[in-house]
Enzyme design. Sequence first.
Site, PDB file in Angstrom:
ATOM      1  N   ARG A 115      -7.141  -1.011   3.317  1.00  0.00           N
ATOM      2  CA  ARG A 115      -7.236  -2.322   2.687  1.00  0.00           C
ATOM      3  C   ARG A 115      -6.030  -3.137   3.146  1.00  0.00           C
ATOM      4  NH1 ARG A 115      -5.366  -4.250  -2.791  1.00  0.00           N
ATOM      5  NH2 ARG A 115      -6.017  -6.406  -2.558  1.00  0.00           N
ATOM      6  N   HIS A 125      -3.803 -12.811  -0.184  1.00  0.00           N
ATOM      7  CA  HIS A 125      -2.806 -11.992  -0.881  1.00  0.00           C
ATOM      8  C   HIS A 125      -1.495 -12.780  -0.862  1.00  0.00           C
ATOM      9  CE1 HIS A 125      -1.832  -7.564  -2.005  1.00  0.00           C
ATOM     10  NE2 HIS A 125      -0.777  -8.281  -2.328  1.00  0.00           N
ATOM     11  N   GLU A 132      -5.009 -10.097  -7.248  1.00  0.00           N
ATOM     12  CA  GLU A 132      -4.201 -10.299  -8.456  1.00  0.00           C
ATOM     13  C   GLU A 132      -3.957 -11.779  -8.775  1.00  0.00           C
ATOM     14  OE1 GLU A 132      -0.680  -7.872  -8.131  1.00  0.00           O
ATOM     15  OE2 GLU A 132      -1.833  -6.048  -7.803  1.00  0.00           O
ATOM     16  N   ASN A 170      -6.762  -2.855  -9.455  1.00  0.00           N
ATOM     17  CA  ASN A 170      -5.411  -2.406  -9.126  1.00  0.00           C
ATOM     18  C   ASN A 170      -4.821  -1.836 -10.416  1.00  0.00           C
ATOM     19  OD1 ASN A 170      -5.983  -3.721  -6.760  1.00  0.00           O
ATOM     20  ND2 ASN A 170      -4.258  -5.148  -6.845  1.00  0.00           N
ATOM     21  N   TYR A 200      -1.984   0.149 -12.282  1.00  0.00           N
ATOM     22  CA  TYR A 200      -0.637   0.724 -12.312  1.00  0.00           C
ATOM     23  C   TYR A 200      -0.236   1.110 -13.732  1.00  0.00           C
ATOM     24  CZ  TYR A 200       0.233  -1.075  -7.573  1.00  0.00           C
ATOM     25  OH  TYR A 200       0.185  -1.327  -6.229  1.00  0.00           O
ATOM     26  N   GLU A 249      -5.676  -0.555  -5.700  1.00  0.00           N
ATOM     27  CA  GLU A 249      -4.234  -0.269  -5.610  1.00  0.00           C
ATOM     28  C   GLU A 249      -3.848   0.681  -6.730  1.00  0.00           C
ATOM     29  OE1 GLU A 249      -1.269  -3.392  -5.427  1.00  0.00           O
ATOM     30  OE2 GLU A 249      -2.565  -4.593  -4.127  1.00  0.00           O
TER      31      GLU A 249
HETATM   32  O1  IFM Z   1       3.444  -4.890  -3.616  1.00  0.00           O
HETATM   33  C1  IFM Z   1       2.574  -5.258  -4.642  1.00  0.00           C
HETATM   34  C2  IFM Z   1       1.268  -5.792  -4.074  1.00  0.00           C
HETATM   35  O2  IFM Z   1       1.460  -6.848  -3.204  1.00  0.00           O
HETATM   36  C3  IFM Z   1       0.394  -6.269  -5.211  1.00  0.00           C
HETATM   37  N1  IFM Z   1       0.234  -5.270  -6.230  1.00  0.00           N
HETATM   38  C4  IFM Z   1       1.421  -4.591  -6.711  1.00  0.00           C
HETATM   39  C5  IFM Z   1       2.243  -4.082  -5.536  1.00  0.00           C
HETATM   40  C6  IFM Z   1       3.480  -3.334  -6.043  1.00  0.00           C
HETATM   41  O3  IFM Z   1       4.285  -4.134  -6.823  1.00  0.00           O
END
Ligand code: IFM
Length: 450
Positions: free
Chosen positions: A78, A122, A168, A295, A297, A355
Amino acid sequence: MSMYRDFPEDFVWGSATASYQVEGAPFEDGKGASVWNEFEKIPGAMRDDVNGDIACDHYHRYPEDIAHMKNIGLNGYRFSLAWSRIFPDGYGKVNQKGIDHYKRVCETLLKNGVEPYVTLYHWDLPLALQKEFGGWESRETVKYFGEYASKIGEEFKGLIKYYCTTNEFLAASDVAYSMGLIAPGLKLEKKRVNQIRHHLLLAHGTAVSALRAADPGAKISLAENSSFMVPLIDTPEYVDAAKKAFREVNAHFLTAVMEGKYLDCYLEKEGADAPVFTDDDMKIISQKLDWLGLNIYFGKRLRPAPETKEGYHIFEETDLKRQTGIADFYFEPAAMYWGSRIAYELYGLPIYITENGKRSETDKLEPDGKVYDDERIRHLRLQLLYMAKAVREGIPVKGYFHWSLMDNLEWHHGFRPRFGFLYVNYSTMERVPKLSAEWMKEVIRTGRIA
Ligand code: IFM
């Protein structure tokens, strides 16, 4: 040894990057400036006052980077296109050399058995669009994003099948235009920022139509870092509360895209600052997608709370040791399961984790030439175990993209945070596969979490 697999043979194992973070070559082969080329000149805007002039030199070293992917066994990549490589001014004149570059990248990927998953935006907006129209404040930028998407769809038919329109929304709107932490680094008032949020949603929808018209075979999504809810107990009461919270807390982005409306709770909360929009806008924004990119986290632990207006209570995160290291990104591996499950139960689309990863400022090259990133492995193991639980229960999680393939320019945080499978020695540009890359290779080879 048991032949049991946690993941099916056709699972997509990928890694992810973004153009500004890895490419370098900001003005090579006719590329136009992006908002970052201005922002990075502001003293103190970037930690250690670094810039993206070289980054990881991925623009030139992509063949070597793809060889690393192949070696790890990754079959998806990606990455994002820099809009200003294709349209140096954001619109109008096309830069053929930019198109040719990305065609070479796609061809090299495909030759090596790696499927491209391409993000159109992005966060590296062509500078000309910011200067001329105020960037995402204007519907002109939305229109030109559609033209860019259409050009990409036409040119890359047969090379790119999977698209994320945007990455995002929150960073692209609030972090860039309200907090001023990333380019263009503005601190606008709420009403204007809410309109920018709306324009970004509209840009997503406009790109969906443009891509579908140009390439009916394209499989389109976005990549969203929604706030993921983790109900503390798996009972209908807890899960319903988590679903309600998920829809409401993400009302300004994902819910609007998936449901075609702004929830009343969002419009009431914003009051006079709410975005101005039409019914047609909402139709454009909410066209059906082919898959959903999440994404993931972090996650928010939650319980039902019938005593409150919302009907749920989200717990405050207090244990600092649990941080992933990114402000507000709290390590919650169960979010991989609950994020996928709730999004699937609500919206019914196949899920890809676009992500997920672990930041570190301590990864280092040891005298034996290796990088022992044991903590990253600990994080990944737990995250992937929860992803495996989703797969086992029949939730269609089809792929996983690790952030990141390699250490890179973490926006305004500079080069110190490292997220990669590949350690990048920024003095020599040498890539060294970390222990986590070896770990991942084995997971991919066996389909099991070690
Ligand atoms: O590096 C970033 C990415 O560009 C977007 N999502 C989170 C990642 C880590 O902070």
